[in-house]
Design an enzyme around this catalytic site. Sequence first.
Site, PDB file in Angstrom:
ATOM      1  N   GLU A   1       3.270  21.516 -50.675  1.00  0.00           N
ATOM      2  CA  GLU A   1       4.406  21.107 -51.517  1.00  0.00           C
ATOM      3  C   GLU A   1       5.568  21.994 -51.106  1.00  0.00           C
ATOM      4  O   GLU A   1       5.584  23.186 -51.429  1.00  0.00           O
ATOM      5  CB  GLU A   1       4.081  21.316 -53.000  1.00  0.00           C
ATOM      6  CG  GLU A   1       2.886  20.528 -53.505  1.00  0.00           C
ATOM      7  CD  GLU A   1       3.122  19.035 -53.498  1.00  0.00           C
ATOM      8  OE1 GLU A   1       4.280  18.598 -53.612  1.00  0.00           O
ATOM      9  OE2 GLU A   1       2.142  18.289 -53.348  1.00  0.00           O
TER      10      GLU A   1
ATOM     11  N   CYS B   1      12.714  23.130 -56.436  1.00  0.00           N
ATOM     12  CA  CYS B   1      12.599  22.288 -55.228  1.00  0.00           C
ATOM     13  C   CYS B   1      13.155  20.898 -55.451  1.00  0.00           C
ATOM     14  O   CYS B   1      13.655  20.276 -54.520  1.00  0.00           O
ATOM     15  CB  CYS B   1      11.138  22.207 -54.805  1.00  0.00           C
ATOM     16  SG  CYS B   1      10.064  21.646 -56.135  1.00  0.00           S
TER      17      CYS B   1
HETATM   18  P1  NAD Z   1       7.970  31.091 -49.865  1.00  0.00           P
HETATM   19  O1  NAD Z   1       7.607  30.041 -48.896  1.00  0.00           O
HETATM   20  O2  NAD Z   1       8.729  32.259 -49.392  1.00  0.00           O
HETATM   21  O3  NAD Z   1       6.669  31.676 -50.579  1.00  0.00           O
HETATM   22  C1  NAD Z   1       5.736  30.831 -51.226  1.00  0.00           C
HETATM   23  C2  NAD Z   1       4.384  31.540 -51.236  1.00  0.00           C
HETATM   24  O4  NAD Z   1       3.908  31.602 -49.890  1.00  0.00           O
HETATM   25  C3  NAD Z   1       4.439  32.976 -51.736  1.00  0.00           C
HETATM   26  O5  NAD Z   1       3.294  33.262 -52.485  1.00  0.00           O
HETATM   27  C4  NAD Z   1       4.434  33.795 -50.433  1.00  0.00           C
HETATM   28  O6  NAD Z   1       3.894  35.080 -50.580  1.00  0.00           O
HETATM   29  C5  NAD Z   1       3.537  32.933 -49.570  1.00  0.00           C
HETATM   30  N1  NAD Z   1       3.708  33.113 -48.127  1.00  0.00           N
HETATM   31  C6  NAD Z   1       4.784  33.582 -47.456  1.00  0.00           C
HETATM   32  N2  NAD Z   1       4.541  33.587 -46.126  1.00  0.00           N
HETATM   33  C7  NAD Z   1       3.284  33.090 -45.957  1.00  0.00           C
HETATM   34  C8  NAD Z   1       2.473  32.816 -44.828  1.00  0.00           C
HETATM   35  N3  NAD Z   1       2.891  33.053 -43.592  1.00  0.00           N
HETATM   36  N4  NAD Z   1       1.240  32.300 -45.035  1.00  0.00           N
HETATM   37  C9  NAD Z   1       0.800  32.041 -46.278  1.00  0.00           C
HETATM   38  N5  NAD Z   1       1.530  32.272 -47.396  1.00  0.00           N
HETATM   39  C10 NAD Z   1       2.760  32.785 -47.233  1.00  0.00           C
HETATM   40  O7  NAD Z   1       8.736  30.327 -51.039  1.00  0.00           O
HETATM   41  P2  NAD Z   1       9.401  30.926 -52.341  1.00  0.00           P
HETATM   42  O8  NAD Z   1      10.680  31.584 -51.942  1.00  0.00           O
HETATM   43  O9  NAD Z   1       8.400  31.721 -53.118  1.00  0.00           O
HETATM   44  O10 NAD Z   1       9.684  29.594 -53.159  1.00  0.00           O
HETATM   45  C11 NAD Z   1      10.785  28.799 -52.928  1.00  0.00           C
HETATM   46  C12 NAD Z   1      10.450  27.639 -52.008  1.00  0.00           C
HETATM   47  O11 NAD Z   1       9.364  26.902 -52.543  1.00  0.00           O
HETATM   48  C13 NAD Z   1      11.589  26.656 -51.895  1.00  0.00           C
HETATM   49  O12 NAD Z   1      11.713  26.208 -50.567  1.00  0.00           O
HETATM   50  C14 NAD Z   1      11.172  25.523 -52.808  1.00  0.00           C
HETATM   51  O13 NAD Z   1      11.756  24.289 -52.512  1.00  0.00           O
HETATM   52  C15 NAD Z   1       9.691  25.511 -52.598  1.00  0.00           C
HETATM   53  N6  NAD Z   1       9.028  24.869 -53.729  1.00  0.00           N
HETATM   54  C16 NAD Z   1       8.468  23.638 -53.541  1.00  0.00           C
HETATM   55  C17 NAD Z   1       7.869  22.978 -54.620  1.00  0.00           C
HETATM   56  C18 NAD Z   1       7.234  21.616 -54.452  1.00  0.00           C
HETATM   57  O14 NAD Z   1       6.502  21.196 -55.345  1.00  0.00           O
HETATM   58  N7  NAD Z   1       7.469  20.917 -53.370  1.00  0.00           N
HETATM   59  C19 NAD Z   1       7.842  23.587 -55.870  1.00  0.00           C
HETATM   60  C20 NAD Z   1       8.423  24.854 -56.026  1.00  0.00           C
HETATM   61  C21 NAD Z   1       9.010  25.487 -54.938  1.00  0.00           C
END
Ligand code: NAD
Length: 490
Positions: A253, A287
């Site tokens: 997501e 998002c």
């Molecule tokens: P992020 O991608 O920086 O982090 C999300 C999670 O992934 C965190 O727990 C982080 O520690 C982890 N992570 C980071 N690097 C990783 C890797 N290499 N491998 C595995 N895990 C890793 O995102 P964020 O800043 O926490 O959240 C904002 C983003 O999330 C925005 O782009 C937003 O659109 C998206 N989002 C999407 C949805 C949806 O349902 N589509 C919902 C909420 C947020």
Amino acid sequence: MKSVPHFWFEPTPWVDGQWRRGMGEITVPNPATNLTLATVMRAEEELIQQAIEGADRAFAEWKRRSPVDRGNMLKRTATLMIARRDDLAALLSAEQGKPFAQALGEVDYAASFFQWFGEEARRSYGRVAAHPEAEREFFVEHKPIGVAGLITPWNFPLAQGAKKIAAALAAGCTAVWKPAERTPLIALAMAPLFTEAGIPKGVLQIVPARGAVVGKIFAEHPAMRVLSLTGSTATGSALMADAARSIKRVSLELGGNAPFIVLPDADLEFTAEHVLRLKLFVSGQVCVTANRIFVHESIEHEFLEILSHKLKNSVVGNGLAENVDAGPLIHRQACQDVDALVSQAISAGATLVCRNSTFERDPSLKEGSFYAPTLLSDVQDTMQIASHEIFGPVIPVLRYSSVADAICRANDTPYGLAGYVYGQDMTRCRAVARELEVGIVGVNEWRPLKAEIPFGGIKQSGIGAEGGEEGLHEFLCTQVISMPKPDLVR
Ligand code: NAD
């Protein structure tokens, strides 16, 4: 002003039903003050491996439980969450920054997934299929896939976890949950509730840890069978690459760039109110928030007037204070990132219609990560603000002259998560909605997401779905057994 409740949990990883010592530390500030709320111990490689192995051991028993039992535990979790709704919401508001009323909404929304999947647990249907040979038949069965690795972001730290945990556990999987570094507290706060609901030790492990470290371990561990991430598109791509080496299933997501199309016959008062609510919700760090507001040229002037009036009257403040419409951004860097997009747009020809900086007069907000709600017009498709996720309370208005052109521009993005259509002619609204290349469309509705429906993106916004009956299938695999038919006549 609400106060932060006394912690009923330990700020350490929770593995096999116990609070465990981590190696490093994560400092968790309240973004409204930037004062430290707690220091949380972080799980490193060894403990993450132990968590996966514990979940694998627990899987042997959990998958054999009656789905009714599993469902009852999930429904009990929902009831316990509602009983502690005020405490959970206050903690969530302090840790994430969102206004208390929005935090209460998130607790209810999260609980609705435990309730929904608690009910869905018993509705995992297979089928008997016709075999081309008369004396044989096929049994098509859906079985839990195994241990699930769940990785969640900071913007909805409770709801994003709930969507994944409830579906995984209902399906019969066990899981390891890695919350975002900024928001581990609300995840750990759930551990005693899971225990009280009767969920056995090891069925759900909670490991605050660094994303990239966890991604690699989850992707490499042979017991880990499915990786479910909510996060940015860049993280989704990195995790998918890691998972490719061992061909693990991924459910993603990811980010969005939602278009919001205001048709010429839209009720402007109603539409402006919804645009503002959508953009102030979690301060635009969502998002599915509207990233590009397409407004027909015939109504643009009036729409901007109504919207600026409303925006000037909105209240920005500490999420724990009364009557706040928008809280802080997650950190100061986020304010700078949003400001860079706004400055670039203005220098490229966008007009600053209005900005609500009244919070700057409140000395108690001086140290917080606040960004002034901002309305821009004359935004062009080529500006960075129209192609990047803004993740802040900024409303960019783009003018259009033909609906066909607006649809074409709305779809001109690598993302495909959500879209919005506002107008009074429902036949036309539906026709426009059907043309949008997104996973979900709200027609005259700014918050269409519910536990009852599948939600997931297309294009670079993701793979798979959460919620609805489809949500369960992310954690099920299909097995076919081909057998002779029993023959009582012979
Ligand atoms: P992020 O991608 O920086 O982090 C999300 C999670 O992934 C965190 O727990 C982080 O520690 C982890 N992570 C980071 N690097 C990783 C890797 N290499 N491998 C595995 N895990 C890793 O995102 P964020 O800043 O926490 O959240 C904002 C983003 O999330 C925005 O782009 C937003 O659109 C998206 N989002 C999407 C949805 C949806 O349902 N589509 C919902 C909420 C947020």
